[in-house]
Scaffold this active site. Structure first.
Site, PDB file in Angstrom:
ATOM      1  N   LEU A 101      38.628  36.614  39.841  1.00  0.00           N
ATOM      2  CA  LEU A 101      39.719  37.342  39.215  1.00  0.00           C
ATOM      3  C   LEU A 101      41.026  36.956  39.891  1.00  0.00           C
ATOM      4  O   LEU A 101      41.055  36.697  41.092  1.00  0.00           O
ATOM      5  CB  LEU A 101      39.507  38.856  39.346  1.00  0.00           C
ATOM      6  CG  LEU A 101      38.337  39.471  38.565  1.00  0.00           C
ATOM      7  CD1 LEU A 101      38.202  40.957  38.902  1.00  0.00           C
ATOM      8  CD2 LEU A 101      38.515  39.279  37.063  1.00  0.00           C
ATOM      9  N   ASP A 102      42.108  36.939  39.122  1.00  0.00           N
ATOM     10  CA  ASP A 102      43.417  36.647  39.697  1.00  0.00           C
ATOM     11  C   ASP A 102      43.760  37.682  40.759  1.00  0.00           C
ATOM     12  O   ASP A 102      43.225  38.799  40.761  1.00  0.00           O
ATOM     13  CB  ASP A 102      44.497  36.674  38.607  1.00  0.00           C
ATOM     14  CG  ASP A 102      44.231  35.668  37.498  1.00  0.00           C
ATOM     15  OD1 ASP A 102      43.523  34.681  37.769  1.00  0.00           O
ATOM     16  OD2 ASP A 102      44.711  35.888  36.377  1.00  0.00           O
ATOM     17  N   LYS A 103      44.691  37.321  41.628  1.00  0.00           N
ATOM     18  CA  LYS A 103      45.070  38.205  42.730  1.00  0.00           C
ATOM     19  C   LYS A 103      45.524  39.573  42.238  1.00  0.00           C
ATOM     20  O   LYS A 103      45.215  40.603  42.833  1.00  0.00           O
ATOM     21  CB  LYS A 103      46.172  37.545  43.559  1.00  0.00           C
ATOM     22  CG  LYS A 103      46.543  38.313  44.822  1.00  0.00           C
ATOM     23  CD  LYS A 103      47.562  37.547  45.657  1.00  0.00           C
ATOM     24  CE  LYS A 103      47.893  38.295  46.945  1.00  0.00           C
ATOM     25  NZ  LYS A 103      48.867  37.536  47.791  1.00  0.00           N
TER      26      LYS A 103
END
Length: 232
Positions: A101-103
């Site tokens: 998942l993106d930050k």
């Protein structure tokens, strides 16, 4: 535990193949031929051979985390990672992340020592749907539903995204289901149609939903029933 689970955790074969091969004489427990793969064994006591190979048992770890924003989906980095949220016992294991998942993206994250499991969850060929709750900057046009269905053109990479499902909840909220995990994919689906994702949360992978009792930053191991959701 069941002997087929023991063999499966040792990454020797799938449960379906184990059952088939056991009936053909491929399973030996303590020197005796066994055809029932539901037979209970103690990995620390019983000697198990499968297809002539000694089963060196190691219990794989499968973790469900409710990822908070601000953490990288990486095993090591200078910035805080999701591994930093785990107890030292887990941090010392050889862990991989099944679907990053993106930050700034929150929600369901799977972490495991089982490489085959990680590959299955992340491979587009598995066609496992990932479900996201999306909030956007602007109102979501209903025409997006059909555009997602046929595949949005990702102009910056010159490719057509796989067909995706879009369910509009209200003016600026929707549920999106995708079967590929390209970088910033959900955000790009919207940006290439002239809208912007301002909040993103993964709520399910396949039939596995994020435990509603898990607070952000918390985690637990998958139950056997949950793990079975990923077995063909």
């Amino acid at each position: 535990m069941r002997v087929d689970k023991m063999i499966g955790n040792a990454n020797l074969d799938t449960r379906r193949n184990i059952k088939r091969n056991a009936k053909k004489g491929g399973l030996v427990i303590n020197g005796e031929l066994v055809k029932d793969t539901s037979t209970q064994v103690d990995p620390n006591v019983d000697e198990v051979f499968y297809m002539g190979e000694y089963v060196d048992y190691f219990e794989n770890i499968y973790i469900m985390m409710n990822k908070p924003a601000g953490y990288l989906s990486a095993t090591i980095d200078e910035d805080p990672t999701v591994i930093d949220l785990l107890d030292p016992f887990y941090q010392n294991l050889d862990l991989s992340i099944a679907g990053r998942l993106d930050k700034d993206t929150r929600g369901l994250l799977l972490i495991s020592t089982d490489g085959k499991f990680v590959h299955k969850v992340t491979s587009p060929n598995s066609n496992i749907e990932k479900t996201y709750l999306v909030e956007t900057r602007d109102s979501i046009d209903e025409s997006f539903i059909e555009k997602f269905k046929v595949g949005v053109e990702i102009k910056e990479e010159s490719y057509i995204a796989r067909p995706a499902k879009l369910q509009i909840i209200d003016d600026k909220k929707a549920i999106v289901k995708v079967t590929e995990g390209k970088f910033h994919l959900v955000k790009r689906l919207f940006s290439n149609l002239g809208n912007e994702v301002v909040a993103l949360k993964r709520t399910a992978i396949g039939d596995l939903s994020l435990d509603p009792h898990l607070q952000e930053g918390s985690y637990r191991e998958l139950t056997e029933e949950e793990l079975d959701l990923f077995i063909d």
